[in-house]
Motif scaffolding. Structure first.
Motif, PDB file in Angstrom:
ATOM      1  N   ARG A  23       0.842  -1.210   0.000  1.00 50.86           N
ATOM      2  CA  ARG A  23       0.000   0.000   0.000  1.00 50.86           C
ATOM      3  C   ARG A  23       0.869   1.248   0.000  1.00 50.86           C
ATOM      4  N   SER A  24       1.953   1.198   0.777  1.00 53.05           N
ATOM      5  CA  SER A  24       2.872   2.334   0.809  1.00 53.05           C
ATOM      6  C   SER A  24       3.541   2.523  -0.564  1.00 53.05           C
ATOM      7  N   ASN A  25       3.985   1.425  -1.182  1.00 52.69           N
ATOM      8  CA  ASN A  25       4.567   1.509  -2.532  1.00 52.69           C
ATOM      9  C   ASN A  25       3.571   2.129  -3.516  1.00 52.69           C
ATOM     10  N   ALA A  26       2.323   1.653  -3.456  1.00 50.22           N
ATOM     11  CA  ALA A  26       1.309   2.120  -4.405  1.00 50.22           C
ATOM     12  C   ALA A  26       1.047   3.607  -4.214  1.00 50.22           C
ATOM     13  N   LYS A  27       1.013   4.050  -2.968  1.00 44.95           N
ATOM     14  CA  LYS A  27       0.719   5.463  -2.693  1.00 44.95           C
ATOM     15  C   LYS A  27       1.840   6.363  -3.216  1.00 44.95           C
ATOM     16  N   ILE A  28       3.080   5.943  -2.969  1.00 48.38           N
ATOM     17  CA  ILE A  28       4.223   6.723  -3.466  1.00 48.38           C
ATOM     18  C   ILE A  28       4.156   6.830  -4.992  1.00 48.38           C
ATOM     19  N   LEU A  29       3.890   5.693  -5.619  1.00 48.51           N
ATOM     20  CA  LEU A  29       3.860   5.651  -7.082  1.00 48.51           C
ATOM     21  C   LEU A  29       2.726   6.518  -7.644  1.00 48.51           C
ATOM     22  N   ILE A  30       1.522   6.345  -7.092  1.00 44.02           N
ATOM     23  CA  ILE A  30       0.371   7.075  -7.621  1.00 44.02           C
ATOM     24  C   ILE A  30       0.537   8.577  -7.390  1.00 44.02           C
ATOM     25  N   ASP A  31       0.920   8.950  -6.174  1.00 47.34           N
ATOM     26  CA  ASP A  31       1.108  10.388  -5.876  1.00 47.34           C
ATOM     27  C   ASP A  31       2.182  10.989  -6.780  1.00 47.34           C
ATOM     28  N   GLY A  32       3.286  10.270  -6.921  1.00 43.35           N
ATOM     29  CA  GLY A  32       4.400  10.791  -7.720  1.00 43.35           C
ATOM     30  C   GLY A  32       4.039  10.899  -9.195  1.00 43.35           C
ATOM     31  N   MET A  33       3.376   9.904  -9.731  1.00 41.71           N
ATOM     32  CA  MET A  33       2.992   9.926 -11.151  1.00 41.71           C
ATOM     33  C   MET A  33       1.951  11.021 -11.390  1.00 41.71           C
ATOM     34  N   ARG A  34       0.985  11.142 -10.481  1.00 43.14           N
ATOM     35  CA  ARG A  34      -0.003  12.220 -10.630  1.00 43.14           C
ATOM     36  C   ARG A  34       0.689  13.583 -10.581  1.00 43.14           C
ATOM     37  N   GLY A  35       1.718  13.679  -9.759  1.00 40.97           N
ATOM     38  CA  GLY A  35       2.481  14.927  -9.659  1.00 40.97           C
ATOM     39  C   GLY A  35       3.124  15.305 -10.986  1.00 40.97           C
ATOM     40  N   MET A  36       3.373  14.302 -11.843  1.00 40.39           N
ATOM     41  CA  MET A  36       3.941  14.579 -13.171  1.00 40.39           C
ATOM     42  C   MET A  36       2.848  14.653 -14.236  1.00 40.39           C
ATOM     43  N   GLY A  37       1.606  14.637 -13.804  1.00 37.38           N
ATOM     44  CA  GLY A  37       0.491  14.808 -14.733  1.00 37.38           C
ATOM     45  C   GLY A  37      -0.174  13.522 -15.201  1.00 37.38           C
ATOM     46  N   PHE A  38       0.416  12.354 -14.862  1.00 37.58           N
ATOM     47  CA  PHE A  38      -0.187  11.083 -15.305  1.00 37.58           C
ATOM     48  C   PHE A  38      -1.534  10.884 -14.610  1.00 37.58           C
ATOM     49  N   ARG A  39      -2.414  10.169 -15.301  1.00 35.43           N
ATOM     50  CA  ARG A  39      -3.726   9.855 -14.719  1.00 35.43           C
ATOM     51  C   ARG A  39      -3.887   8.345 -14.578  1.00 35.43           C
ATOM     52  N   THR A  40      -4.411   7.931 -13.433  1.00 30.93           N
ATOM     53  CA  THR A  40      -4.673   6.498 -13.244  1.00 30.93           C
ATOM     54  C   THR A  40      -5.976   6.140 -13.951  1.00 30.93           C
ATOM     55  N   LEU A  41      -6.050   4.899 -14.413  1.00 23.25           N
ATOM     56  CA  LEU A  41      -7.294   4.424 -15.030  1.00 23.25           C
ATOM     57  C   LEU A  41      -8.407   4.370 -13.986  1.00 23.25           C
ATOM     58  N   LEU A  42      -8.050   3.880 -12.804  1.00 26.03           N
ATOM     59  CA  LEU A  42      -9.062   3.597 -11.779  1.00 26.03           C
ATOM     60  C   LEU A  42      -9.127   4.703 -10.734  1.00 26.03           C
ATOM     61  N   PRO A  43     -10.334   4.960 -10.220  1.00 20.92           N
ATOM     62  CA  PRO A  43     -10.431   5.821  -9.048  1.00 20.92           C
ATOM     63  C   PRO A  43      -9.826   5.088  -7.843  1.00 20.92           C
ATOM     64  N   ASP A  44      -9.358   5.827  -6.851  1.00 19.88           N
ATOM     65  CA  ASP A  44      -8.653   5.213  -5.715  1.00 19.88           C
ATOM     66  C   ASP A  44      -9.494   4.139  -5.027  1.00 19.88           C
ATOM     67  N   ALA A  45     -10.807   4.320  -5.002  1.00 17.87           N
ATOM     68  CA  ALA A  45     -11.673   3.378  -4.282  1.00 17.87           C
ATOM     69  C   ALA A  45     -11.669   1.979  -4.906  1.00 17.87           C
ATOM     70  N   LEU A  46     -11.338   1.885  -6.187  1.00 24.89           N
ATOM     71  CA  LEU A  46     -11.339   0.574  -6.860  1.00 24.89           C
ATOM     72  C   LEU A  46      -9.931   0.001  -7.022  1.00 24.89           C
ATOM     73  N   GLN A  47      -8.928   0.784  -6.651  1.00 29.16           N
ATOM     74  CA  GLN A  47      -7.539   0.432  -6.943  1.00 29.16           C
ATOM     75  C   GLN A  47      -6.967  -0.515  -5.885  1.00 29.16           C
ATOM     76  N   ALA A  48      -6.503  -1.684  -6.306  1.00 23.33           N
ATOM     77  CA  ALA A  48      -5.757  -2.574  -5.392  1.00 23.33           C
ATOM     78  C   ALA A  48      -4.295  -2.126  -5.378  1.00 23.33           C
ATOM     79  N   PRO A  49      -3.603  -2.283  -4.257  1.00 30.25           N
ATOM     80  CA  PRO A  49      -2.195  -1.849  -4.169  1.00 30.25           C
ATOM     81  C   PRO A  49      -1.248  -2.884  -4.762  1.00 30.25           C
ATOM     82  N   ILE A  50      -1.520  -3.283  -6.016  1.00 29.77           N
ATOM     83  CA  ILE A  50      -0.810  -4.404  -6.638  1.00 29.77           C
ATOM     84  C   ILE A  50      -0.134  -3.939  -7.919  1.00 29.77           C
ATOM     85  N   ILE A  51      -0.943  -3.393  -8.802  1.00 28.64           N
ATOM     86  CA  ILE A  51      -0.426  -2.890 -10.071  1.00 28.64           C
ATOM     87  C   ILE A  51      -1.309  -1.706 -10.469  1.00 28.64           C
ATOM     88  N   ILE A  52      -0.660  -0.648 -11.016  1.00 34.62           N
ATOM     89  CA  ILE A  52      -1.394   0.571 -11.315  1.00 34.62           C
ATOM     90  C   ILE A  52      -1.400   0.775 -12.830  1.00 34.62           C
TER      91      ILE A  52
END
Ligand SMILES: *Cc1c(COP(=O)(O)O)cnc(C)c1O
Length: 382
Positions: free
Chosen positions: A277-306
């Motif tokens: 979960r910590s890995n996923a949060k670092i990755l998602i926050d950091g990628m969003r900080g560079m403008g990337f968008r995740t496919l899934l909203p956080d509520a559906l996202q498993a901390p496995i692969i983004i």
């Protein structure tokens, strides 16, 4: 320069859905030979199988039946052992692994119906309930826990409850979740759950396993349509001799024993899940900080692969992005989705916060090299 990504043994880090980065100790465990009847090997194998039942919260009621091969071998063994030839299987599909299960059942000549939703959408529970109520011939339901295609976490507890309410039997593909996301057999009723050595347990690839409810497995004699994937027969072999029917992947099993020790030392499912979960949060926050968008909203996202949408800046070339990251020691994964042009980055395996931050720094560098200022859908300003 971003720090170069490297595992404990100096290999590039695998930010993929598997095979995954493993620890040095897990690999080191394999530098010996054992005979398949060696008492030490039989002891390690039993420890591995018992530990898996323990991790499943299934002591007393369930048994782990291993199967030589990758995860799909375990899924195929589960479906073809548990669904009788006269049975009917409802497959819940929202990604490639649901599709694969359907194909397995069809090849084995089982009658299959499906409930399919897009890859970014969980199954519709009301629709499934209606399907089951209206078709009494359906004997089994197959569901994927974390659909690794998108990284979506399917509502396995609710699915299990509704399948039980309708008096049917559940088969779970928990391949990419087991060991990191809790699924307690005494709260989430299922007949069988399949997973493998090389996902969240962080062993090396080569062993699948199925956690089987003993009462259900006992009814499966003669169901199997292949010899090697017959879990009933495999379990009988263990009960009689403690041994595999055919040559076991000894090194894989011994490495899995080491990996399970490391899993326990990390705090079991809660500890492993916490790191992911910590890995996923670092990755998602950091990628969003560079403008990337995740496919899934956080509520559906498993901390496995983004899954990230492909940037729309015309200067972004995925192959250059992939190669640039690989050169810096980070291996990512192309998307395998129909709903969106995308790529994926995993956060499971022997990866920690330093690795995730290193990957983010590498992403920044490669974007800069391509003169892409924003990883999102908006075109970068000239
Ligand atoms: C990895 C995975 C599998 C099995 O894949 P193999 O390549 O056969 O190991 C099955 N289901 C899911 C959800 C997975 O993530």
């Amino acid at each position: 320069m971003a720090p170069r990504g490297a595992s404990e043994t100096g290999d590039p880090l695998l930010l993929t859905p598997g095979p995954l980065t493993t620890s040095a100790a897990v690999k080191q465990a394999m530098v010996h030979d054992w005979g398949s009847r060696d008492a030490e090997f039989i002891r390690i194998n039993k420890m591995v199988l018992d530990s898996i039942v323990h991790l499943a919260g299934a002591e007393g009621t369930h048994v782990t039946v291993p199967v030589q091969g990758s995860g799909t071998f375990a899924v195929e063994a589960m479906i073809t052992t548990f669904v009788p030839r006269t049975g009917k299987l409802l497959v819940l599909i929202n990604g490639a692994y649901g599709q694969r299960a359907k194909k397995i059942a069809e090849i084995a000549g089982r009658v299959v119906v499906t409930h399919e939703t897009p890859e970014d959408t969980p199954p519709d529970l009301a629709a499934i309930e209606k399907l089951l109520a209206g078709d009494k011939a359906i004997t089994h339901v197959f569901a994927v826990h974390c659909e690794t295609t998108s990284g979506i976490l399917n509502p396995i507890g609710e699915i299990a409850a509704l399948v039980a309410r309708q008096g049917r039997r559940l088969l779970v593909d928990s391949m990419s979740a087991f060991g990191a996301i809790e699924i307690d057999a005494h709260k989430v009723p299922y007949d069988a759950l399949a997973a493998s050595s090389n996902k969240c347990l962080e062993g090396v690839p080569g062993l699948g396993f199925v956690v089987c409810r003993k009462d259900a497995l006992a009814q499966c004699k003669g169901n199997a349509t292949t010899l090697v994937l017959d879990l009933h027969d495999q379990a009988e072999g263990f009960a009689k001799t403690g041994q595999y029917r055919f040559t076991p992947p000894i090194h894989v099993i011994v490495a899995l024993g080491k990996a399970i020790e490391e899993h326990a030392a990390e705090g079991g499912v809660a500890g492993r899940g916490g790191r992911y979960r910590s890995n996923a949060k670092i990755l998602i926050d950091g990628m969003r900080g560079m403008g990337f968008r995740t496919l899934l909203p956080d509520a559906l996202q498993a901390p496995i692969i983004i899954t990230f949408h492909m940037p729309t800046d015309p200067r972004f070339v995925f192959q250059r992005f992939y190669d640039g990251l690989k050169d810096r020691g980070y291996v990512i994964y192309p998307g395998k989705l129909t709903v969106a042009d995308s790529f994926r980055m995993g956060c499971i395996g022997r990866l920690n916060s330093e690795h995730m931050n290193g990957a983010l720094a590498a992403v920044r560098e490669v974007l800069d090299e391509m003169r892409v200022s924003n990883g999102g859908p908006a075109l970068a300003a000239e």
